[in-house]
Design a protein around this motif. Sequence first.
Motif, PDB file in Angstrom:
ATOM      1  N   ARG A  38     -23.246  20.378 -24.114  1.00  0.00           N
ATOM      2  CA  ARG A  38     -22.337  21.513 -23.952  1.00  0.00           C
ATOM      3  C   ARG A  38     -21.986  21.802 -22.492  1.00  0.00           C
ATOM      4  N   SER A  39     -22.903  21.487 -21.558  1.00  0.00           N
ATOM      5  CA  SER A  39     -22.675  21.828 -20.147  1.00  0.00           C
ATOM      6  C   SER A  39     -21.722  20.870 -19.445  1.00  0.00           C
ATOM      7  N   HIS A  40     -21.434  19.719 -20.047  1.00  0.00           N
ATOM      8  CA  HIS A  40     -20.524  18.764 -19.424  1.00  0.00           C
ATOM      9  C   HIS A  40     -19.071  19.194 -19.662  1.00  0.00           C
ATOM     10  N   PHE A  41     -18.174  18.592 -18.888  1.00  0.00           N
ATOM     11  CA  PHE A  41     -16.768  18.989 -18.951  1.00  0.00           C
ATOM     12  C   PHE A  41     -15.906  17.873 -19.542  1.00  0.00           C
ATOM     13  N   CYS A  52     -15.590  23.304 -20.577  1.00  0.00           N
ATOM     14  CA  CYS A  52     -16.954  23.024 -21.021  1.00  0.00           C
ATOM     15  C   CYS A  52     -16.890  22.427 -22.427  1.00  0.00           C
ATOM     16  N   THR A  55     -17.235  24.632 -25.456  1.00  0.00           N
ATOM     17  CA  THR A  55     -16.158  25.530 -25.891  1.00  0.00           C
ATOM     18  C   THR A  55     -15.073  24.799 -26.667  1.00  0.00           C
ATOM     19  N   PRO A  67     -17.097  28.632 -19.668  1.00  0.00           N
ATOM     20  CA  PRO A  67     -17.415  28.043 -18.366  1.00  0.00           C
ATOM     21  C   PRO A  67     -17.833  29.119 -17.375  1.00  0.00           C
ATOM     22  N   VAL A  79     -21.073  19.974 -10.878  1.00  0.00           N
ATOM     23  CA  VAL A  79     -21.662  19.191 -11.946  1.00  0.00           C
ATOM     24  C   VAL A  79     -22.937  18.551 -11.413  1.00  0.00           C
TER      25      VAL A  79
END
Length: 239
Positions: A38-41, A52, A55, A67, A79
């Motif tokens: 989830r934290s990656h873009f 994010c 989302t 984010p 990141v």
Amino acid sequence: MEPTLPAEQWYCNIMGHQGGPYTLETLRAMIAQGRLDRSHFVWRVGMEQWACAGTVTELFPEGGPPPLPYPAYRPGPPVGIWRKGRTLIVHRNAQLPQRCMKTNSPEAVMVGRTFIWYNRWLLLTLLAGLLVGAIVVAILQKKASLAIGLTRKFVLRRRLAIAAGWLSLVPLIGGPVLAGIKENGFYALGGLVAFLACVIYAAAASPIVRPVRIDDYYVHLKGCCDEYLATFPEAPAGL
């Protein structure tokens, strides 16, 4: 027969590395394998900006946190950077934001630093001899190079500390020489006192931030202000 439309092409940013294009099915497979969280873009054509992964409903139907509100002057969201208590954890390939680590001021310059860390237990090898201990520490120590943000005040402070370290050689050498010329031992004592004062100042003022651990992937730093640390997410469990 209608022409077949190309599959949507997705891109992702993991630890500062951009990958793609991928299909949606590929990204879902990466999530299942634990390579994308989830934290990656992620981004695809039609999206105004990177988002994010948590989302994006196509990837995580149950949703996720929005984010983080990173500063506008940052060209992209940080990141591979987290906080864990008072410690900053930085991936070796991550790019730190242009903010002062000591004040969180955006009026900062990026300064290249090479950090060196070794396990303090290695100092026990000195019991086997100074040369043996030095060789063991040199082989097992870890190094990492990062560009850190500092205001000009702290850049100047560090330069003065480095200069004081070099200038400490002047009284160390000059004191005994002058004592021999003047035949007065107080010059040697004064040179030793001046030498120790320069060394103490250099040791106290030089380490703006210090490494508490370095491994093959991450650098753990102490000495950042709380406001700076608060702009980064909490480190995931096990990091």
